[in-house]
Design a protein around this motif. Structure first.
Motif, PDB file in Angstrom:
ATOM      1  N   GLY A   1      98.564 -58.848  41.339  1.00 27.74           N
ATOM      2  CA  GLY A   1      99.896 -58.676  40.103  1.00 27.74           C
ATOM      3  C   GLY A   1     100.284 -58.484  38.797  1.00 27.74           C
ATOM      4  O   GLY A   1     101.061 -58.152  38.182  1.00 27.74           O
ATOM      5  N   TYR A   2      99.020 -57.334  38.513  1.00 23.74           N
ATOM      6  CA  TYR A   2      99.462 -56.817  36.941  1.00 23.74           C
ATOM      7  C   TYR A   2      99.802 -55.428  37.294  1.00 23.74           C
ATOM      8  O   TYR A   2     101.248 -54.934  36.184  1.00 23.74           O
ATOM      9  CB  TYR A   2      97.974 -56.524  36.660  1.00 23.74           C
TER      10      TYR A   2
ATOM     11  N   SER B   1     109.751 -58.976  39.072  1.00 25.27           N
ATOM     12  CA  SER B   1     107.993 -58.836  37.999  1.00 25.27           C
ATOM     13  C   SER B   1     107.646 -57.580  38.612  1.00 25.27           C
ATOM     14  O   SER B   1     106.362 -56.809  38.448  1.00 25.27           O
ATOM     15  CB  SER B   1     106.982 -59.742  37.787  1.00 25.27           C
ATOM     16  N   GLY B   2     107.703 -57.562  40.083  1.00 21.93           N
ATOM     17  CA  GLY B   2     107.312 -56.591  40.841  1.00 21.93           C
ATOM     18  C   GLY B   2     107.001 -57.486  42.195  1.00 21.93           C
ATOM     19  O   GLY B   2     106.061 -56.111  43.095  1.00 21.93           O
ATOM     20  N   ASN B   3     106.331 -58.634  42.634  1.00 19.14           N
ATOM     21  CA  ASN B   3     106.024 -59.286  43.341  1.00 19.14           C
ATOM     22  C   ASN B   3     106.440 -58.945  44.618  1.00 19.14           C
ATOM     23  O   ASN B   3     107.717 -58.929  44.500  1.00 19.14           O
ATOM     24  CB  ASN B   3     105.640 -60.339  43.168  1.00 19.14           C
ATOM     25  N   GLN B   4     106.285 -59.344  45.977  1.00 17.91           N
ATOM     26  CA  GLN B   4     106.983 -59.443  46.563  1.00 17.91           C
ATOM     27  C   GLN B   4     107.933 -60.220  48.238  1.00 17.91           C
ATOM     28  O   GLN B   4     107.699 -60.367  48.777  1.00 17.91           O
ATOM     29  CB  GLN B   4     106.330 -58.442  47.625  1.00 17.91           C
ATOM     30  N   ARG B   5     107.705 -61.367  46.632  1.00 19.08           N
ATOM     31  CA  ARG B   5     107.831 -62.390  47.406  1.00 19.08           C
ATOM     32  C   ARG B   5     109.316 -63.087  48.653  1.00 19.08           C
ATOM     33  O   ARG B   5     109.304 -63.597  49.200  1.00 19.08           O
ATOM     34  CB  ARG B   5     108.194 -63.563  46.342  1.00 19.08           C
ATOM     35  N   PHE B   6     109.928 -62.137  47.865  1.00 17.89           N
ATOM     36  CA  PHE B   6     111.210 -61.718  49.522  1.00 17.89           C
ATOM     37  C   PHE B   6     111.248 -61.429  50.400  1.00 17.89           C
ATOM     38  O   PHE B   6     111.655 -61.955  51.655  1.00 17.89           O
ATOM     39  CB  PHE B   6     112.928 -61.522  48.465  1.00 17.89           C
ATOM     40  N   ILE B   7     110.374 -61.014  50.762  1.00 20.18           N
ATOM     41  CA  ILE B   7     109.964 -60.450  52.191  1.00 20.18           C
ATOM     42  C   ILE B   7     109.568 -61.969  52.863  1.00 20.18           C
ATOM     43  O   ILE B   7     109.186 -62.210  54.126  1.00 20.18           O
ATOM     44  CB  ILE B   7     108.947 -59.361  52.301  1.00 20.18           C
TER      45      ILE B   7
ATOM     46  N   GLN C   1      97.247 -39.241  42.451  1.00 22.08           N
ATOM     47  CA  GLN C   1      98.345 -39.838  41.262  1.00 22.08           C
ATOM     48  C   GLN C   1      97.609 -40.130  40.265  1.00 22.08           C
ATOM     49  O   GLN C   1      97.060 -40.655  40.115  1.00 22.08           O
ATOM     50  CB  GLN C   1      98.887 -41.091  42.398  1.00 22.08           C
ATOM     51  N   ASP C   2      98.034 -39.639  39.228  1.00 24.93           N
ATOM     52  CA  ASP C   2      98.155 -39.424  37.620  1.00 24.93           C
ATOM     53  C   ASP C   2      98.495 -39.821  37.170  1.00 24.93           C
ATOM     54  O   ASP C   2      99.911 -39.214  37.016  1.00 24.93           O
ATOM     55  CB  ASP C   2      97.694 -38.441  37.247  1.00 24.93           C
ATOM     56  N   ALA C   3      98.556 -41.065  36.246  1.00 26.13           N
ATOM     57  CA  ALA C   3      99.582 -41.886  35.192  1.00 26.13           C
ATOM     58  C   ALA C   3      98.883 -41.651  33.694  1.00 26.13           C
ATOM     59  O   ALA C   3      97.575 -42.012  33.543  1.00 26.13           O
ATOM     60  CB  ALA C   3      99.181 -43.181  35.696  1.00 26.13           C
ATOM     61  N   THR C   4     100.128 -41.845  33.380  1.00 24.94           N
ATOM     62  CA  THR C   4     100.019 -42.179  31.494  1.00 24.94           C
ATOM     63  C   THR C   4     101.031 -43.176  31.106  1.00 24.94           C
ATOM     64  O   THR C   4     101.028 -43.747  31.657  1.00 24.94           O
ATOM     65  CB  THR C   4     100.786 -41.183  31.518  1.00 24.94           C
ATOM     66  N   ASP C   5      99.998 -43.763  29.955  1.00 27.40           N
ATOM     67  CA  ASP C   5     100.008 -44.523  29.419  1.00 27.40           C
ATOM     68  C   ASP C   5     100.562 -46.178  30.252  1.00 27.40           C
ATOM     69  O   ASP C   5     101.095 -47.379  30.202  1.00 27.40           O
ATOM     70  CB  ASP C   5     101.514 -44.751  28.419  1.00 27.40           C
ATOM     71  N   GLU C   6      99.527 -46.447  31.382  1.00 33.96           N
ATOM     72  CA  GLU C   6      99.623 -47.376  32.908  1.00 33.96           C
ATOM     73  C   GLU C   6      99.275 -48.200  32.187  1.00 33.96           C
ATOM     74  O   GLU C   6      98.233 -48.653  30.891  1.00 33.96           O
ATOM     75  CB  GLU C   6      98.902 -46.860  33.668  1.00 33.96           C
ATOM     76  N   VAL C   7     100.137 -49.898  32.115  1.00 36.20           N
ATOM     77  CA  VAL C   7      99.592 -50.980  31.692  1.00 36.20           C
ATOM     78  C   VAL C   7      99.939 -52.312  32.564  1.00 36.20           C
ATOM     79  O   VAL C   7      99.881 -52.028  34.242  1.00 36.20           O
ATOM     80  CB  VAL C   7     100.821 -51.919  30.711  1.00 36.20           C
ATOM     81  N   ALA C   8      98.467 -52.771  33.005  1.00 35.69           N
ATOM     82  CA  ALA C   8      98.030 -54.077  33.708  1.00 35.69           C
ATOM     83  C   ALA C   8      98.715 -55.534  33.289  1.00 35.69           C
ATOM     84  O   ALA C   8      98.655 -55.564  32.121  1.00 35.69           O
ATOM     85  CB  ALA C   8      96.905 -53.976  34.679  1.00 35.69           C
ATOM     86  N   ASN C   9     100.381 -55.685  33.086  1.00 39.49           N
ATOM     87  CA  ASN C   9     100.538 -56.636  32.913  1.00 39.49           C
ATOM     88  C   ASN C   9     100.997 -57.369  33.506  1.00 39.49           C
ATOM     89  O   ASN C   9     102.151 -57.456  35.499  1.00 39.49           O
ATOM     90  CB  ASN C   9     101.984 -56.361  32.164  1.00 39.49           C
ATOM     91  N   MET C  10     100.440 -58.963  32.693  1.00 41.48           N
ATOM     92  CA  MET C  10     101.082 -60.153  34.087  1.00 41.48           C
ATOM     93  C   MET C  10     101.999 -61.084  33.283  1.00 41.48           C
ATOM     94  O   MET C  10     101.405 -62.020  33.017  1.00 41.48           O
ATOM     95  CB  MET C  10     100.173 -60.621  34.613  1.00 41.48           C
ATOM     96  N   PRO C  11     103.716 -60.902  33.591  1.00 41.33           N
ATOM     97  CA  PRO C  11     104.225 -61.705  32.924  1.00 41.33           C
ATOM     98  C   PRO C  11     104.200 -63.252  32.711  1.00 41.33           C
ATOM     99  O   PRO C  11     104.076 -64.231  31.481  1.00 41.33           O
ATOM    100  CB  PRO C  11     105.654 -61.284  33.387  1.00 41.33           C
ATOM    101  N   SER C  12     103.877 -63.286  34.081  1.00 41.81           N
ATOM    102  CA  SER C  12     103.821 -64.969  34.283  1.00 41.81           C
ATOM    103  C   SER C  12     102.568 -65.995  33.092  1.00 41.81           C
ATOM    104  O   SER C  12     103.033 -67.021  33.183  1.00 41.81           O
ATOM    105  CB  SER C  12     103.205 -65.498  35.783  1.00 41.81           C
TER     106      SER C  12
END
Length: 684
Positions: free
Chosen positions: A103-104, A121-127, A508-519
């Motif tokens: 969830g991050y 948040s991007g979570n998959q709850r609708f499915i 796959q390379d990422a810049t400025d990645e953030v593990a973020n959990m709004p809840s």
């Protein structure tokens, strides 16, 4: 050694002149049977035409599966990590390409019939709204080169495509372990220019653990009109879902060793009450032989009331929470396709989405069990926030010769929004500017049975949630979007008659990645990260009665450059909750006209549970599922399914370093042992 696999596969494929792999000029592998009319998915370039690792799971591999949640169906597909949290309605999710399911970092776009179906948040709850009997196929698109989607489409996307049209009356009744009862009814009627489809599903279960009851239902309807010439198709799709579930809570190591089925007294009042709705208008119009238009206008509603207690540690009100979401999404997707020449097709598309959301989080004083019917000790969140996304893309399909296809594409996204906090503070969304995402894909058909493909592309991650760091409040640091640059080379080929295979290398390379959990308001900066892996896949019809499929995904996700809040370097550390390997092996055998046996083994490796990789590895498993299908009549059949046949003990594990007041430790959610389900299928 891994870099030597691709040339070796090319030699093997060139030596084989048998069977058929993916259609020449494509890179898709299919497990099961699919009858695709294009109505559910995107227009011209559906996922099957994206030149990356695309997998399709057919209805015959879906409709007879017993699952508590539809995301579990993806466990049959190659390289899919299942994160099985098993906390009532918060049951888990499916991810791939070394993006974990904590969830991050919600890096997978999910869609239902091509309609965006992630919560904020991007979570998959609708499915959860979609049950197996309703599905036509599931399509998984991996990588960074698909230009159709922006938000949440970091590592790829999953499209759950439901049945449209046809004449059928199907039912499935199931009873199984933990007093699980389920009924699914699906109806399709098509006459002349009008088609209609309906689904009703109801599931009740006492659950594996104490305080683990779940009750849910789903309703759905589709109505489509097609003109006499077959050039215009217009339809309405609606869905309704309700779920009430208890939450048994997470266990400490000592509690787990004492009993795998207990629920701690502190969790006696924990649970979830969730409602979801979706409505969409679909339009497909072939304006001319060389010009087509596709569009979707949609509305999503997500309302959730979750009561959750994370720990028994008697400290204030930190771990005792009631979380309430009310999210409304209104959006439009459209694309215009022009076949300019025999060798050139151009497509342009846009999407607009407006989110109007509310999030409330209340904290309660220590008690056993937690009392949620009293006045909360503290209101942590009472936020009203909006998010607006404007995206557009262009792409060309260039085929200078029959054996070569080149697809350059370019996508841009912009975001706006604002939040209002309980103290009257108003703040704007972080200013990400115009997020530019160039992409390039190509495929070369060495023979009709051998396709070499390669792609390069960029996707992005932005912060979501109802307040900082997503919104720029006073003193809040500015965040740039995390730009993911991916590349992949692969080959699909037919090693023997009736077999399809793929080998793919990706990074796959990422810049400025953030593990973020709004809840929870938790943010961990991961900085520069690198994900990479090797995918091996094979599906084969060995005889008319015997089929086999196998896959193995080796992957790793590591931090290249980042520091903890205390200044300690994370370079070289693995991104938490990401297993190194995911494997599948399955077979179907029709040993008599009316009898079929199916076996599937699946495994995931252990993973680190903390950012510093100091708390050990957990979560790995190897499971065997079995089922027997018996046809009583041409319209009636029985299924007996046994999951976890060897009664393997395994758990979902996460590291609680923010709810225990300094006494940090792993927390466990045990999975069921051996379970059995008996189903009656009717096809009238």
């Amino acid at each position: 050694m891994k870099n030597e696999l691709l040339p070796l596969a090319v030699l093997v494929a060139l030596a084989s002149g048998h069977g058929h792999a993916a259609q020449a000029g494509e890179s898709t592998l299919t497990l099961g049977e699919v009858l695709v009319d294009g109505s559910g998915g995107p227009s011209l370039l559906g996922g099957s035409s994206v030149l990356t690792s695309v997998d399709v799971l057919g209805a015959d591999r879906i409709e007879e599966q017993n699952v508590m949640n539809s995301w579990e169906l993806l466990g049959q597909m190659p390289g899919i990590q299942l994160t099985e949290t098993r906390q009532g309605a918060e049951s888990g999710k499916a991810t791939f390409r070394a993006f974990n399911g904590e969830g991050y970092i919600n890096g997978i776009k999910t869609l239902i019939d091509g309609v965006p179906s992630n919560v904020n948040s991007g979570n998959q709850r609708f499915i959860d709204m979609v049950f197996p009997l309703e599905l036509d196929y599931i399509e998984v698109v991996r990588g960074t080169n698909d230009p159709r989607y922006g938000l949440h489409n970091i590592g790829g996307n999953i499209n759950f495509v439901t049945r449209q049209g046809g004449n059928y009356s199907d039912g499935r009744l199931t009873y199984g372990s933990f007093d699980t009862r389920e009924v699914q009814l699906a109806l399709g009627r098509e006459s002349g220019n009008f088609a209609q489809n309906y689904v009703l599903a109801k599931q009740d279960s006492d659950g594996y653990r104490d305080h683990d009851q779940s009750n849910k239902y789903a309703l759905g309807g589709k109505w489509f009109y097609t003109d006499d010439a077959g050039l215009l198709k217009l339809g309405l799709v609606t869905r309704l879902y309700h779920h009430q579930a208890e939450e048994p809570g997470f266990l400490t190591r000592e509690e787990l060793e004492a009993s795998r089925t207990d629920s701690d007294p502190k969790n006696a009042n924990d649970g979830d009450d969730r409602d979801m709705k979706q409505a969409a208008i679909h339009l497909d119009w072939q304006a001319r032989d060389d010009l087509s238009l596709s569009g979707k206008l949609y509305y999503n509603r997500y309302v959730d009331d979750r009561k959750v207690t994370f720990t028994s540690y008697p400290v204030g009100n930190a771990p005792r929470q009631r979380r309430q979401w009310d999210e409304r999404q209104t959006g439009l997707l459209g694309s215009l396709t022009w076949t300019a020449r025999d060798w050139l097709t151009l497509e342009g598309g846009l999407n607009v989405e407006h989110q109007d959301n509310e999030y409330r989080r209340y904290r309660y004083n220590y008690s056993v069990p937690t009392e949620f019917d009293v006045t909360p000790a503290r209101i942590q969140n009472d936020d009203a926030y909006s998010l607006d996304n404007f995206g557009a893309y262009v792409q060309a399909v260039i085929q200078p010769i029959e054996s070569l296809k080149i697809i350059p594409a370019y996508r841009v996204d912009r975001f706006y929004g604002e939040t209002e906090l309980p103290d009257g503070t108003e703040a704007d969304l972080q200013d990400y500017g115009t997020i530019q995402q160039p992409k390039l894909s190509l495929v070369y058909s060495l023979t009709p049975n051998v396709n070499l493909y390669a792609n390069w592309g960029r996707t992005f991650q932005i912060l979501t949630g109802s307040r900082e760091p997503a919104y720029l409040t006073a003193g809040q640091a500015k965040f740039d979007p995390s730009i993911n640059t991916g590349k992949e080379v692969g080959i699909t080929f037919s090693p023997v008659e009736g077999a399809e295979a793929r080998i793919a290398l990706w990074q796959q390379d990422a810049t400025d990645e953030v593990a973020n959990m709004p809840s929870t308001g938790t943010t961990v900066g991961l900085g520069e990260t690198r994900r990479r892996g090797v995918d091996l896949q094979l599906t084969a019809n060995l005889t008319d009665r015997w089929s086999l499929w196998a896959s193995h995904a080796y992957q790793e996700a590591k931090v290249k450059s980042a520091f903890t809040a205390g200044g300690e370097s994370l370079a070289g550390k693995e991104v938490f909750s990401t297993p190194r390997h995911i494997s599948n092996l399955g077979t179907d055998y029709q040993f008599a006209q009316d009898w079929r046996l199916s076996l599937q083994a699946r495994a995931q490796g252990d993973y680190y549970i903390d950012e510093l990789n100091r708390q050990g590895k957990y979560g790995g498993y190897a499971l065997l599922d079995a089922s027997v299908h018996y046809s009583l009549t041409p319209t009636t059949s029985l299924d007996l399914q046994v999951k976890n046949l060897t009664d393997r003990e395994y758990e979902y594990v996460w590291y609680d370093n923010f709810f225990w007041g300094g006494d940090d430790q792993p927390m466990f959610s045990p999975a069921p042992g051996r379970t059995a389900y008996l189903s009656l299928n009717l096809k009238l």
